[in-house]
Design a protein around this motif. Structure first.
Motif, PDB file in Angstrom:
ATOM      1  N   GLU A   1      21.532 -28.533   8.038  1.00 34.99           N
ATOM      2  CA  GLU A   1      20.268 -28.825   7.366  1.00 34.99           C
ATOM      3  C   GLU A   1      20.227 -28.302   5.931  1.00 34.99           C
ATOM      4  OE1 GLU A   1      17.425 -30.452   8.215  1.00 34.99           O
ATOM      5  OE2 GLU A   1      18.383 -31.179  10.039  1.00 34.99           O
ATOM      6  N   THR A   2      20.703 -27.087   5.719  1.00 35.67           N
ATOM      7  CA  THR A   2      20.522 -26.428   4.422  1.00 35.67           C
ATOM      8  C   THR A   2      21.707 -26.561   3.484  1.00 35.67           C
ATOM      9  OG1 THR A   2      21.424 -24.308   5.181  1.00 35.67           O
ATOM     10  CG2 THR A   2      19.058 -24.696   5.532  1.00 35.67           C
ATOM     11  N   GLY A   3      22.892 -26.790   4.041  1.00 34.48           N
ATOM     12  CA  GLY A   3      24.096 -26.791   3.220  1.00 34.48           C
ATOM     13  C   GLY A   3      24.527 -25.403   2.791  1.00 34.48           C
ATOM     14  N   ALA A   4      23.976 -24.371   3.423  1.00 33.18           N
ATOM     15  CA  ALA A   4      24.325 -22.985   3.083  1.00 33.18           C
ATOM     16  C   ALA A   4      25.773 -22.689   3.450  1.00 33.18           C
ATOM     17  CB  ALA A   4      23.392 -22.017   3.816  1.00 33.18           C
ATOM     18  N   VAL A   5      26.331 -21.678   2.825  1.00 30.77           N
ATOM     19  CA  VAL A   5      27.669 -21.222   3.197  1.00 30.77           C
ATOM     20  C   VAL A   5      27.620 -20.688   4.622  1.00 30.77           C
ATOM     21  CG1 VAL A   5      29.410 -19.462   2.751  1.00 30.77           C
ATOM     22  CG2 VAL A   5      28.415 -20.747   0.849  1.00 30.77           C
ATOM     23  N   ASP A   6      28.568 -21.129   5.417  1.00 32.99           N
ATOM     24  CA  ASP A   6      28.597 -20.757   6.838  1.00 32.99           C
ATOM     25  C   ASP A   6      29.345 -19.435   7.016  1.00 32.99           C
ATOM     26  OD1 ASP A   6      28.664 -20.605   9.564  1.00 32.99           O
ATOM     27  OD2 ASP A   6      29.757 -22.485   9.878  1.00 32.99           O
ATOM     28  N   LYS A   7      28.599 -18.379   7.298  1.00 31.08           N
ATOM     29  CA  LYS A   7      29.225 -17.080   7.538  1.00 31.08           C
ATOM     30  C   LYS A   7      29.396 -16.824   9.035  1.00 31.08           C
ATOM     31  CE  LYS A   7      28.733 -13.722   4.663  1.00 31.08           C
ATOM     32  NZ  LYS A   7      29.922 -13.982   3.826  1.00 31.08           N
ATOM     33  N   GLY A   8      29.134 -17.849   9.848  1.00 32.54           N
ATOM     34  CA  GLY A   8      29.478 -17.798  11.259  1.00 32.54           C
ATOM     35  C   GLY A   8      28.498 -17.042  12.143  1.00 32.54           C
ATOM     36  N   THR A   9      28.936 -16.815  13.376  1.00 30.35           N
ATOM     37  CA  THR A   9      28.149 -16.072  14.362  1.00 30.35           C
ATOM     38  C   THR A   9      28.930 -14.838  14.796  1.00 30.35           C
ATOM     39  OG1 THR A   9      29.084 -17.251  16.265  1.00 30.35           O
ATOM     40  CG2 THR A   9      27.132 -18.219  15.218  1.00 30.35           C
ATOM     41  N   SER A  10      28.205 -13.859  15.275  1.00 26.26           N
ATOM     42  CA  SER A  10      28.857 -12.624  15.710  1.00 26.26           C
ATOM     43  C   SER A  10      27.961 -11.889  16.687  1.00 26.26           C
ATOM     44  CB  SER A  10      29.151 -11.727  14.505  1.00 26.26           C
ATOM     45  OG  SER A  10      29.745 -10.502  14.920  1.00 26.26           O
ATOM     46  N   SER A  11      28.581 -11.170  17.621  1.00 23.91           N
ATOM     47  CA  SER A  11      27.797 -10.321  18.511  1.00 23.91           C
ATOM     48  C   SER A  11      27.340  -9.086  17.732  1.00 23.91           C
ATOM     49  CB  SER A  11      28.623  -9.905  19.729  1.00 23.91           C
ATOM     50  OG  SER A  11      29.741  -9.129  19.332  1.00 23.91           O
ATOM     51  N   ALA A  12      26.211  -8.518  18.147  1.00 24.64           N
ATOM     52  CA  ALA A  12      25.662  -7.347  17.455  1.00 24.64           C
ATOM     53  C   ALA A  12      24.852  -6.519  18.440  1.00 24.64           C
ATOM     54  CB  ALA A  12      24.801  -7.775  16.280  1.00 24.64           C
ATOM     55  N   THR A  13      24.635  -5.272  18.077  1.00 27.22           N
ATOM     56  CA  THR A  13      23.908  -4.352  18.958  1.00 27.22           C
ATOM     57  C   THR A  13      22.507  -4.042  18.422  1.00 27.22           C
ATOM     58  OG1 THR A  13      24.909  -2.443  17.844  1.00 27.22           O
ATOM     59  CG2 THR A  13      26.026  -3.306  19.811  1.00 27.22           C
ATOM     60  N   PHE A  14      21.933  -4.962  17.649  1.00 28.45           N
ATOM     61  CA  PHE A  14      20.579  -4.749  17.154  1.00 28.45           C
ATOM     62  C   PHE A  14      19.633  -4.503  18.332  1.00 28.45           C
ATOM     63  CE2 PHE A  14      22.185  -7.792  13.778  1.00 28.45           C
ATOM     64  CZ  PHE A  14      22.455  -6.781  12.858  1.00 28.45           C
ATOM     65  N   TYR A  15      18.664  -3.636  18.118  1.00 31.89           N
ATOM     66  CA  TYR A  15      17.749  -3.242  19.192  1.00 31.89           C
ATOM     67  C   TYR A  15      17.101  -4.455  19.858  1.00 31.89           C
ATOM     68  CZ  TYR A  15      14.034  -0.703  21.639  1.00 31.89           C
ATOM     69  OH  TYR A  15      13.202  -0.198  22.615  1.00 31.89           O
ATOM     70  N   VAL A  16      16.602  -5.403  19.061  1.00 23.11           N
ATOM     71  CA  VAL A  16      15.870  -6.534  19.638  1.00 23.11           C
ATOM     72  C   VAL A  16      16.790  -7.484  20.403  1.00 23.11           C
ATOM     73  CG1 VAL A  16      14.012  -6.444  17.943  1.00 23.11           C
ATOM     74  CG2 VAL A  16      16.047  -7.836  17.469  1.00 23.11           C
ATOM     75  N   LEU A  17      18.086  -7.391  20.169  1.00 16.17           N
ATOM     76  CA  LEU A  17      19.032  -8.224  20.907  1.00 16.17           C
ATOM     77  C   LEU A  17      19.485  -7.555  22.200  1.00 16.17           C
ATOM     78  CD1 LEU A  17      21.329  -9.679  18.078  1.00 16.17           C
ATOM     79  CD2 LEU A  17      19.290 -10.699  19.121  1.00 16.17           C
ATOM     80  N   ARG A  18      19.822  -6.298  22.126  1.00 13.50           N
ATOM     81  CA  ARG A  18      20.367  -5.631  23.316  1.00 13.50           C
ATOM     82  C   ARG A  18      19.288  -5.288  24.347  1.00 13.50           C
ATOM     83  NH1 ARG A  18      20.572  -1.096  19.644  1.00 13.50           N
ATOM     84  NH2 ARG A  18      19.441   0.711  20.487  1.00 13.50           N
ATOM     85  N   ASN A  19      18.017  -5.338  23.958  1.00 14.03           N
ATOM     86  CA  ASN A  19      16.963  -4.945  24.887  1.00 14.03           C
ATOM     87  C   ASN A  19      16.121  -6.113  25.392  1.00 14.03           C
ATOM     88  OD1 ASN A  19      16.953  -1.853  25.086  1.00 14.03           O
ATOM     89  ND2 ASN A  19      17.107  -2.203  22.879  1.00 14.03           N
ATOM     90  N   THR A  20      16.434  -7.328  25.009  1.00 18.49           N
ATOM     91  CA  THR A  20      15.745  -8.499  25.537  1.00 18.49           C
ATOM     92  C   THR A  20      16.595  -9.113  26.641  1.00 18.49           C
ATOM     93  OG1 THR A  20      16.684  -9.686  23.627  1.00 18.49           O
ATOM     94  CG2 THR A  20      14.348  -9.125  23.547  1.00 18.49           C
ATOM     95  N   THR A  21      15.943  -9.613  27.673  1.00 13.30           N
ATOM     96  CA  THR A  21      16.669 -10.141  28.828  1.00 13.30           C
ATOM     97  C   THR A  21      16.871 -11.654  28.758  1.00 13.30           C
ATOM     98  OG1 THR A  21      14.585 -10.328  30.065  1.00 13.30           O
ATOM     99  CG2 THR A  21      15.848  -8.306  30.346  1.00 13.30           C
TER     100      THR A  21
END
Length: 291
Positions: free
Chosen positions: A228-248
């Protein structure tokens, strides 16, 4: 009028015979196929228990004989049952697309949209733009697109404020966002952020997911953001951010771009670019649910 009714009945009988009667093997349709086709018809049933003949009768009169002979004022409009919405995989939108044409595809889904930062915590600030403002602007556009598609959307915030009471610790602020998602039994959690880096030449969009889960959601959203945006694709990655690791539920954190890069900071303040960003996240969410 009597002759018209006779003609109607005669045509009806001929159509029934042609549909159900023997035909050449190479073009034959079995009774099961005919009934299956009728059962899948979008002609609505008022009693919910109509048999195959009722559907055949309705199909012939509403869709064939009615329009031809103007028996019932030109026939009924095709509708879709609200309990069985058509699944639509959106194509890349045109500039300024709102996504409203996908109405109903997310009916029954609960999605929490979390604009990062807010209030006394503006996030990254550079090049005349604040992260909190970018995050909220895109999140509100995303909310509208999701609502148009039938989803129940819960926002962690809809104004420039903190989610936890002002003066709370960072841990309490993050926990308040997670608590909203968990309390609403959300089907998806989307946290929207803007990035920063000491090197102002770095730019591009990226999407994070919790380690060991939600990678398909992150890939779907990232691919559609780039499309949609044509932005540079910096990809996806796993992370340990609080809101990610604590949501089910399936969860992602989108970094839309770098406010420390002058060009990207400018884009993140443009309404058209914000709409494209929201459209990309929206398309990715639909693709995830449909696959």
């Amino acid at each position: 009028m009597y002759n018209k009714k006779k003609l109607t009945i005669l045509l009806l009988l001929m159509l029934v015979i042609n549909i159900l009667g023997p035909v050449q093997v190479s073009h034959a349709a079995t009774i099961d196929n005919v009934i299956g086709t009728l059962a899948a018809s979008s002609v609505p049933s008022t009693d919910g228990g109509a048999n195959a003949f009722d559907k055949l009768f309705s199909l012939l009169f509403d869709k064939i004989l009615g329009p031809i002979l103007n028996i019932f004022g030109g026939g009924k409009a095709t509708t879709t049952s609200p309990n069985n919405p058509i699944k639509v995989t959106p194509l890349p939108s045109e500039e300024g697309s709102s996504g409203s044409t996908d109405s109903g595809v997310l009916r029954g889904k609960i999605i929490v949209v979390d604009p990062g930062h807010g209030g006394s915590n503006p996030g990254a600030v550079d090049n005349g733009t604040r992260e909190t403002d970018n995050n909220l602007a895109v999140s509100l556009k995303l909310r509208d697109k999701l609502v148009n598609a039938g989803a129940k959307v819960v926002m962690t915030r809809e104004t420039d404020r903190t989610v936890a009471p002002e003066g709370s610790s960072l841990g309490q602020e993050l926990a308040a966002r997670v608590d909203i998602a968990e309390a609403n039994n959300a089907d998806m959690f989307i946290s929207v952020h803007s990035n920063s880096n000491p090197d102002p030449s770095i730019y591009g969009a990226m999407t994070f997911f919790p380690d060991g889960k939600s990678s398909k959601l992150a890939l779907a959203v990232q691919d559609n953001i780039i499309r949609e945006t044509g932005a540079v694709d910096k990809g996806t990655s796993s992370a340990t951010f609080y809101v990610l690791r604590n949501t089910t539920m399936p969860s992602i954190l989108v970094e839309m771009g770098f406010v420390t890069n002058a060009d990207e900071a400018r884009k993140l303040q443009e309404d058209n670019y914000r709409n494209k960003m929201a459209q990309g996240i929206f398309n990715g969410a639909i693709n995830y649910f449909n696959n």
